[in-house]
Design an enzyme around this catalytic site. Structure first.
Site, PDB file in Angstrom:
ATOM      1  N   GLU A 295       0.793  -1.231   0.000  1.00  0.00           N
ATOM      2  CA  GLU A 295       0.000   0.000   0.000  1.00  0.00           C
ATOM      3  C   GLU A 295       0.827   1.284   0.000  1.00  0.00           C
ATOM      4  O   GLU A 295       0.500   2.240   0.690  1.00  0.00           O
ATOM      5  CB  GLU A 295      -0.962  -0.004   1.203  1.00  0.00           C
ATOM      6  CG  GLU A 295      -1.964  -1.144   1.125  1.00  0.00           C
ATOM      7  CD  GLU A 295      -2.918  -1.190   2.289  1.00  0.00           C
ATOM      8  OE1 GLU A 295      -4.089  -1.478   2.059  1.00  0.00           O
ATOM      9  OE2 GLU A 295      -2.498  -0.975   3.454  1.00  0.00           O
TER      10      GLU A 295
HETATM   11  C1  ACM Z   1      -2.397  -5.518   3.823  1.00  0.00           C
HETATM   12  O1  ACM Z   1      -3.501  -5.966   4.211  1.00  0.00           O
HETATM   13  N1  ACM Z   1      -2.254  -4.226   3.610  1.00  0.00           N
HETATM   14  C2  ACM Z   1      -1.269  -6.381   3.621  1.00  0.00           C
END
Ligand code: ACM
Length: 676
Positions: A319
Site C-alpha cells: 500500500e
Molecule cells: C495488507 O492488508 N495491507 C497487507
C-alpha cells in the site's frame, strides 16, 4: 481380471472415504489427521498415568509440552495425575519417542504417529515438534462415560499439507501485551499452527525497542512496545511450542511511526510527522534516494535480526501509493537518472537494496504481493493478500510460484473482515490449479491475518478464535476434508477447549456486556449479542475515521462476533423447516424488548431499542402464523415493515437472521392458507 481389480480398488477406496466420514462424526479432532483407524481399545485415564520421553530432548520442547499436557489433562478430567511427575525416561503409560530435535525451518518434519491401546499410548515422531503435534491430538481424544475418562482407541498417522501455517497478529495498530501473545501461541500450537507473523511497525506505532535508534520507541509508541528481552522471551516461548516467529517491519509505506522519530528519512521535506490515530492508507513514505535511509535500515536490521532466529524476514512493502514520491522533485529526478519508469519500479529498486542488506544478515526477504515485479530476485518470498490482480491470469500466489518465488497466501483468510467461518473454510490455498512438483513446493502455505485497527487485548481473541481453528484445518488437513456441517460440529467442541488455554473469546464478551448494562447481567442483551454480528468488510470504520487508536472498543459490537451462535442455529432450522424448534426461538425473542427495558436507559444500549422492539414484533407475528397455521395480508404487511427496520445496522451490528425471517414468510405463504 484387471477390470475386477480396479473395481475392487475403487470399492475399497469408497469404503475408506465412507469410514472417514463416520469417524469425523464421532471424533472431534481439528485439524483432521491424514489417516485414522479405530482400534476400539480405549485407554483409561487414572492416577497411574505417566509419560516417558525417549530421545534427546536438548531444547526440552517435549518435556515442557508433557508437563503442560499433564496439567491440562488433570484440569480437564479432574483426575489426580501426580504420579506423572517428574516425566520418566522409560516405562510409562504414554511413551513418546522421536529421532531429532527440530531446528524449526520450513524443512522441519512434523510427522507423527499415535496409537492408543488399552494399556499404553505410543507417540512416535521424526522430530520433537512432531511429538508435540501428537500430544495435542491425544488431548483432543479425551472422552468420558459413566466409568470415567479415557483416550479414544485409535491409530493415527499424520503430517501437514502445508509447511507454513500461520497467524499474523498486528501489534502496531493496537499494542498487544505479552499475555495476549503467549495465550494465542498456546492456542496456535493446540491446532498445529506453526508460524507467528508479528506485525511490529506501522503508521500507528513502532513496537520494538531499538538501542541504536531509541527515538523509535520514545517518540512513536505511546510507551507501548516490546523490550528486546521481551522479544527474546516470545521467540523462546514460541520455539518451545514448535512455532517459528517471523517479524514484519513495514517499509517504505506504512512508516509514519518511523518518520515521527526520524523525519529526515521522509519523502516530504519539512513535514512534521506524528503517529497516526486513524486507520487507512497514509502518505508518509521513506525516501528511496537518500543513502541515509539505507544506512538507517541496515543499522536497524543489524540490531534487530539477531533477536529473530528465523531465516524469513518480512519487510511489508504494501500500500505505498507514492503520493509523497510524486510530490518530491528530487525523487522524480532520481527516477529519471536510474531509468525507473514508475513508482513501482522505484519501490523495486528500494526492495532490491533491502534484499542485499538482509542477505548479508542471513535473512530471506519476504513482502506483501506489491513487491512482485519483473526485476525482483526470486530469492524474495511473496505474501499474497490481494488475490487475482489485473493483468495476471492467476492469483499472485500461483503467479509467483510459476515465476520461481516461494509464496504464502492470506487472500481469503482476513479474519478482521468479520466474515463467516464457512467462507474462510471454503478457500483452498491452491484450489484446482495444476502445478508442477517444483511450483507446488514453492507454495509454502498460508496465514490468517488479525489486523488490529478495531481490536484491543480484550477483544482480539474473539476475532481470532474459534474461526482460526477451522482455518488451521484448511492449512493442515487434506483438501477433501471440507464438509462445513461436520467442521462446525467439531469446532463447537474445540471452541470450548480453547478456553482451557486462557483464550478469552467467550468470557470477555460477557464482560463487555456487563460494562454497557450498568454492571448487571441482562439476558435480553446477551440474547441480542448471540443474534447480531459486527458489520462486515471494514464497514464498521468507513473511511477509517470513526474509530481511532484510543476510541472505546467495549461497545455492543465488540461483544458480538462473526457466526453469531443462535443465528447460525436458527438459520439451519429454517433451512430444515423444523417449525417446532423455530417456535421455541421465536417465543424467546418475542419477549426481548420487554426484558431489555431494565438496561435500556444506558446510552450504549438505548439505540438497540428499535432493533429489539422490531425483533419482538417480528417474532410475535411469525409465532402466531406458525401456531395458528394461517397467514393474513395484514400480517404480511406488518412483517415486511418490521423486517425492513431490522435490515439496517444498529450500533455497528447487523441482525444475522433477517434472511431467515423472510424465508419464513415465503414458507408460510406456501404452506398456510391466506386470509384477508
Ligand atoms: C495488507 O492488508 N495491507 C497487507
Amino acid at each position: 481380471m484387471k477390470k475386477n481389480i480396479l473395481i475392487l480398488v475403487i470399492a475399497i477406496f469408497h469404503q475408506y472415504l465412507f469410514s472417514q466420514d463416520t469417524l469425523r462424526e464421532k471424533y472431534n479432532l481439528m485439524p483432521w489427521p491424514q489417516h485414522i483407524n479405530e482400534n476400539n481399545t480405549p485407554f483409561k485415564i487414572d492416577e497411574k498415568l505417566t509419560i516417558s520421553i525417549a530421545g534427546e530432548d536438548f531444547k526440552k520442547r517435549v518435556t515442557n509440552a508433557s508437563v503442560q499436557f499433564l496439567r491440562r489433562l488433570a484440569n480437564r478430567t479432574g483426575v489426580f495425575i501426580d504420579a506423572g511427575f517428574p516425566i520418566k525416561q522409560k516405562k510409562a503409560s504414554i511413551k513418546i519417542s522421536f529421532d531429532t530435535v527440530s531446528n524449526l525451518t520450513i524443512e522441519s518434519d512434523e510427522t507423527y504417529s499415535l496409537e492408543v491401546k488399552e494399556n499404553s499410548v505410543l507417540i512416535k515422531a521424526k522430530t520433537d515438534v512432531g511429538a508435540l503435534r501428537g500430544l495435542e491430538t491425544l488431548l483432543q481424544l479425551v472422552n468420558f462415560n459413566q466409568n470415567g475418562y479415557y483416550f479414544e482407541g485409535v491409530a493415527i498417522k499424520d503430517s501437514p499439507r502445508f509447511v507454513w501455517r500461520g497467524l499474523m497478529i498486528d501489534a502496531a495498530r493496537h499494542f498487544q501485551p505479552m499475555s495476549v501473545l503467549k495465550r494465542n501461541l498456546n492456542a496456535m500450537a493446540s491446532v498445529k499452527l506453526n508460524v507467528f507473523h508479528w506485525h511490529l511497525t506501522d503508521d500507528q506505532g513502532f513496537r520494538v525497542e531499538s538501542k541504536v535508534y531509541p527515538k523509535l520507541q520514545e517518540k512513536a509508541s505511546d510507551g507501548l512496545f516490546y523490550t528486546q528481552e521481551q522479544v527474546k522471551e516470545i521467540v523462546k516461548y514460541a520455539s518451545n511450542l514448535g512455532i517459528r516467529v517471523i517479524p514484519e517491519f513495514d517499509v517504505p509505506g506504512h512508516s509514519t511511526a518511523i518518520l515521527t522519530a526520524y523525519p529526515e528519512l521522509g519523502s516530504k521535506e519539512g513535514m512534521n510527522y506524528s503517529i497516526e490515530r486513524f486507520s487507512g492508507i497514509f502518505d508518509p513514505t521513506l525516501n528511496p534516494y537518500k543513502e541515509a535511509t539505507y544506512t538507517f535500515l541496515e543499522n536497524l536490521f543489524t540490531e534487530i535480526t539477531p533477536l529473530f532466529p528465523d531465516e524469513y524476514f518480512h519487510i511489508g512493502g504494501d500500500e505505498n501509493e507514492g503520493k509523497h514520491w510524486d510530490e518530491n522533485e528530487k525523487i522524480q529526478e532520481f527516477k529519471k537518472e536510474h531509468n525507473l519508469k514508475s513508482n513501482h519500479e522505484l519501490q523495486t529498486y528500494f526492495n532490491i537494496k533491502l534484499e542485499k542488506i538482509l542477505k548479508k544478515l542471513g535473512k530471506k526477504l519476504m513482502g506483501w504481493d506489491e513487491i512482485l515485479t519483473p526485476s525482483l530476485p526470486t530469492s524474495a518470498v511473496i505474501h499474497s493478500w490481494r488475490g487475482k490482480r489485473e493483468g495476471l491470469e492467476q492469483s499472485t500466489l500461483i503467479e509467483a510460484a510459476k515465476r520461481g518465488y516461494q509464496g504464502v497466501l492470506s487472500t481469503g483468510y482476513y479474519i478482521d473482515r468479520m466474515l463467516s467461518i464457512e467462507h474462510h473454510y471454503s478457500v483452498d490455498p491452491i484450489g484446482d490449479v495444476v502445478l508442477t512438483k517444483e511450483e507446488r513446493k514453492r507454495i509454502l502455505g498460508a496465514e490468517t491475518t488479525m489486523w488490529s485497527e478495531l481490536v484491543t487485548s480484550k477483544t482480539i481473541d474473539s476475532r481470532i478464535w474459534p474461526r482460526t481453528a477451522a482455518i488451521a484445518e484448511r492449512f493442515w488437513s487434506a483438501k477433501a476434508v471440507n464438509d462445513v456441517n461436520n467442521m462446525q460440529k467439531r469446532l463447537e467442541v474445540i471452541n470450548f477447549q480453547l478456553e482451557e488455554l486462557g483464550i478469552t473469546h467467550i468470557k470477555n464478551r460477557a464482560v463487555i456486556l456487563r460494562n454497557i448494562s450498568n454492571h448487571q447481567e441482562n439476558n435480553a442483551l446477551k440474547t441480542l449479542s448471540n443474534l447480531c454480528e459486527p458489520i462486515k468488510i471494514y464497514s464498521r470504520n468507513e473511511a477509517g475515521t470513526e474509530y481511532k487508536t484510543f476510541s472505546p472498543f467495549t461497545l455492543f459490537a465488540d461483544a458480538c462476533v462473526a457466526d453469531a451462535k443462535d443465528a447460525v442455529i436458527f438459520n439451519k432450522l429454517v433451512a430444515q423447516e423444523n417449525f417446532n424448534e423455530i417456535k421455541i426461538y421465536l417465543k424467546h425473542w418475542s419477549k426481548n424488548y420487554d426484558e431489555l427495558q431494565a438496561v435500556l436507559n444506558n446510552p450504549n444500549v438505548k439505540p438497540l431499542g428499535e432493533l429489539s422492539k422490531n425483533l419482538s414484533i417480528t417474532s410475535n407475528i411469525l409465532l402466531n402464523i406458525l401456531t395458528k397455521k394461517e397467514i393474513s395480508t395484514w400480517q404480511i404487511d406488518k412483517l415486511n415493515a418490521s423486517i425492513a427496520l431490522l435490515e439496517k445496522p444498529y450500533l455497528d451490528v447487523e441482525l444475522a437472521v433477517v434472511a431467515s425471517f423472510k424465508n419464513l414468510i415465503t414458507l408460510s405463504q406456501k404452506k398456510y392458507s391466506s386470509k384477508k
